[in-house]
Design a protein around this motif. Sequence first.
Motif, short mmCIF file in Angstrom:
data_model
loop_
_atom_site.label_atom_id
_atom_site.label_comp_id
_atom_site.label_asym_id
_atom_site.label_seq_id
_atom_site.Cartn_x
_atom_site.Cartn_y
_atom_site.Cartn_z
N GLU A 66 0.86 -1.15 0.22
CA GLU A 66 -0.02 -0.07 0.00
C GLU A 66 0.80 1.29 0.00
O GLU A 66 0.45 2.34 -0.73
N LYS A 67 1.93 1.25 0.45
CA LYS A 67 2.84 2.45 0.49
C LYS A 67 3.98 2.41 -0.37
O LYS A 67 5.10 2.99 -0.09
N THR A 68 3.85 1.81 -1.55
CA THR A 68 4.96 1.56 -2.46
C THR A 68 4.56 2.03 -3.85
O THR A 68 3.41 1.85 -4.41
N PHE A 69 5.56 2.70 -4.40
CA PHE A 69 5.25 3.00 -5.78
C PHE A 69 6.31 2.27 -6.61
O PHE A 69 7.44 2.28 -6.26
N LEU A 70 5.83 1.76 -7.45
CA LEU A 70 6.68 0.70 -8.26
C LEU A 70 6.82 1.18 -9.70
O LEU A 70 6.06 1.70 -10.46
N MET A 71 7.99 1.20 -10.23
CA MET A 71 8.36 1.47 -11.60
C MET A 71 8.96 0.36 -12.34
O MET A 71 9.91 -0.48 -11.87
N ILE A 72 8.16 -0.10 -13.52
CA ILE A 72 8.85 -0.99 -14.09
C ILE A 72 9.85 -0.75 -15.03
O ILE A 72 9.45 0.29 -15.85
N THR A 73 11.04 -1.11 -14.97
CA THR A 73 12.11 -0.40 -15.73
C THR A 73 12.45 -1.20 -16.82
O THR A 73 12.90 -0.59 -17.95
N ARG A 74 12.32 -2.42 -16.98
CA ARG A 74 12.36 -3.13 -18.27
C ARG A 74 11.91 -4.74 -18.04
O ARG A 74 11.79 -5.28 -16.97
N VAL A 75 11.54 -5.22 -19.24
CA VAL A 75 11.25 -6.46 -19.26
C VAL A 75 11.92 -7.18 -20.38
O VAL A 75 12.27 -6.86 -21.42
N ASN A 76 12.35 -8.64 -19.92
CA ASN A 76 13.41 -9.30 -20.84
C ASN A 76 12.30 -10.75 -21.19
O ASN A 76 11.67 -11.56 -20.06
N VAL A 77 12.10 -11.01 -22.32
CA VAL A 77 11.32 -12.20 -22.67
C VAL A 77 11.96 -13.13 -23.32
O VAL A 77 13.11 -12.94 -24.09
N SER A 78 11.79 -14.49 -23.01
CA SER A 78 12.52 -15.61 -23.42
C SER A 78 11.95 -15.81 -25.04
O SER A 78 11.10 -15.16 -25.24
N PRO A 79 13.13 -16.37 -25.76
CA PRO A 79 12.69 -16.39 -27.35
C PRO A 79 11.42 -17.31 -27.76
O PRO A 79 10.98 -16.89 -28.54
N ASP A 80 11.02 -18.15 -26.81
CA ASP A 80 9.67 -18.77 -26.93
C ASP A 80 8.52 -17.92 -26.60
O ASP A 80 7.19 -18.48 -26.50
#
Length: 137
Positions: free
Chosen positions: A40-54
């Motif tokens: 509840e007291k957290t702000f999150l920032m998604i910085t990057r996403v790595n996806v597998s080849p499949d």
Amino acid sequence: MVKNQGAKGPSQRQLKVAEEIRHILAELLLREELFTLGLEKTFLMITRVNVSPDLSYAKVFFRSIGQGDAGEIEKALNTHKGFFRKPLGQKMRLRVTPDLAFKIDESFDEAQRIEELLNRPDVRRDVLAASEEETEE
């Protein structure tokens, strides 16, 4: 036949899917009430996403801004990844919704550490001395 990804980076498809996942998760984090996850007291920032080849796995790197232990936040996100995976599957047009793994993005801390090292007086002196030697040659 599976392509060897050895020296090559991610494919265009992987990059597009990763960016779409990042946008959807960022939107979910803005809209949804995170108190159900204990954040509840957290702000999150998604910085990057790595996806597998499949495209079946996605590592989601995040940065915590505000209160809370990053390790506890990572644990809570991974425990409740179904909370994010279901709407992700509804919004994306993929055969399989990627399994998510949340990881703390430590690249900012590493960059800050390197910056501090480079600004140390002894390192700065050595860098200036090396650049002066290059200009003399």
